[in-house]
Design an enzyme around this catalytic site. Structure first.
Site, PDB file in Angstrom:
ATOM      1  N   ASP A  93      46.995 -13.669  -7.691  1.00 51.01           N
ATOM      2  CA  ASP A  93      45.969 -14.377  -6.932  1.00 51.01           C
ATOM      3  C   ASP A  93      44.787 -14.816  -7.786  1.00 51.01           C
ATOM      4  O   ASP A  93      43.810 -15.353  -7.264  1.00 51.01           O
ATOM      5  CB  ASP A  93      45.477 -13.499  -5.763  1.00 51.01           C
ATOM      6  CG  ASP A  93      44.984 -12.125  -6.222  1.00 51.01           C
ATOM      7  OD1 ASP A  93      45.139 -11.808  -7.418  1.00 51.01           O
ATOM      8  OD2 ASP A  93      44.445 -11.385  -5.378  1.00 51.01           O
ATOM      9  N   GLU A 135      41.915   0.668 -14.960  1.00 57.07           N
ATOM     10  CA  GLU A 135      41.986   0.032 -16.285  1.00 57.07           C
ATOM     11  C   GLU A 135      41.678   1.040 -17.388  1.00 57.07           C
ATOM     12  O   GLU A 135      42.334   1.069 -18.436  1.00 57.07           O
ATOM     13  CB  GLU A 135      41.008  -1.146 -16.353  1.00 57.07           C
ATOM     14  CG  GLU A 135      41.373  -2.319 -15.456  1.00 57.07           C
ATOM     15  CD  GLU A 135      40.909  -2.156 -14.017  1.00 57.07           C
ATOM     16  OE1 GLU A 135      41.093  -3.092 -13.224  1.00 57.07           O
ATOM     17  OE2 GLU A 135      40.355  -1.077 -13.678  1.00 57.07           O
TER      18      GLU A 135
END
Length: 333
Positions: free
Chosen positions: A194, A279
């Site tokens: 997206d 992350e």
């Protein structure tokens, strides 16, 4: 080489001109004359013959030069391996179509698409088959206790964890099966379906030695988040939420060297990581902040955006379905 070729072409032109001029003079001298001009013609004939011989020799030299000239080989660019998690929803095909058509403009790109599904779906299989890209199609369902439920905020649980880890697993196994696999040049990037990507970001990341970083726009409730650079090094991060995280970056804001991924087979994303630490869970075992490589003009340019397609409102569709007049389910959207 180019200068010599230009000189030869100039010489050929001059010779052509001289031969043509001599031929014209010879023809004019013959017009209207009945006398025997053999004595005058012989030197001209010999000159024309000599010039033609020289012209022929130059043409042969040019042909030989062209035949032996080797084309300049461009060094192969390091490949970019893009890992994209995806899941079934109304906008899935639209998102993947847009992303695939961006990737078509990126040389040496291998797209690894991992479905959050117990099996490969026809929609994604068909889209990839027609994409024109080099791709690998995988699937790995998210465990039920890790799945977001209807109405849950997107930040409640990390998404795409199992799918990214499955992409890493396949990549490591596939590269090691190749001759000299552990030393292959390449870059690994995690591209959600997206987001919006400038083509420039892929050329920026291609030279990654360990972990390269850059800004991401429209993320974390801010215009952008980015690494702050001083003296060519990352010293901190411009972010609005918990800047004390080890690597307070969005997934779209970094790429990792393929060699580094292969040299650290245990490095993966931790599905139990606290919110915002996904992350960091992957990068902490690979690199230190001092080793990060700033890209995008010292992290001053935004070349990727954390865009999200609005979830379509289906009130009218649902009302028609209740009347038995809904859209044909056989039509793929």
């Amino acid at each position: 080489m180019a200068t010599r070729m230009k000189l030869k072409l100039k010489t050929v032109f001059v010779l052509y001109f001289m031969v043509s001029l001599m031929g014209l003079v010879y023809a004019l001298m013959q017009l209207g004359q009945r006398c025997d001009c053999t004595e005058h013609d012989m030197p001209k004939d010999r000159t024309i013959s000599r010039l033609r011989g020289e012209l022929h020799r130059f043409q042969e030299q040019i042909r030989k030069s062209e035949a032996t000239k080797q084309p300049q080989k461009q060094p192969a660019k390091p490949a970019i391996f893009v890992i994209t998690p995806t899941y079934a929803r109304l906008v899935q095909k639209a998102e993947l179509t847009r992303l695939s058509q961006t990737f078509l403009h990126v040389p040496q790109l291998h797209w690894i698409v991992v479905e959050d599904s117990p099996h490969k779906t026809p929609l994604v299989s068909d889209l990839l088959l027609k994409s024109g890209l080099t791709y690998t199609h995988l699937h790995m369902p998210t465990a039920k206790d890790r799945k977001l439920q209807e109405g849950d905020p997107s930040w409640l649980k990390p998404r795409g964890v199992e799918q990214r880890n499955e992409g890493l697993r396949w990549l490591r196994e596939d590269r090691r099966a190749q001759p000299g696999g552990d030393n292959q040049q390449g870059v690994v990037y995690f591209a959600d379906d997206d987001n919006t990507y400038s083509l420039q970001i892929f050329e920026e990341m291609r030279s990654t030695q360990r972990v390269s970083v850059w800004p991401v726009g429209l993320v974390g409730g801010m215009k952008y988040e980015r690494p702050v650079i001083e003296g060519g090094k990352v010293v901190r991060f411009h972010t609005g939420w918990r800047p004390s995280r080890p690597f307070p970056m969005d997934m779209a804001g970094f790429a990792v060297s393929l060699k580094l991924v292969l040299a650290n087979p245990e490095s993966c994303f931790d599905g139990d990581a606290p919110m915002g630490f996904l992350e960091s869970s992957f990068l902490q075992g690979l690199v230190t902040m001092d080793e990060l490589e700033p890209k995008a003009d010292n992290c001053s340019k935004v070349l990727v955006w954390h865009t999200r397609t609005e979830k379509p409102k289906m009130k009218r569709e649902e009302a028609l379905q209740a009347q038995g007049l809904g859209s044909d389910r056989a039509v793929e959207v």
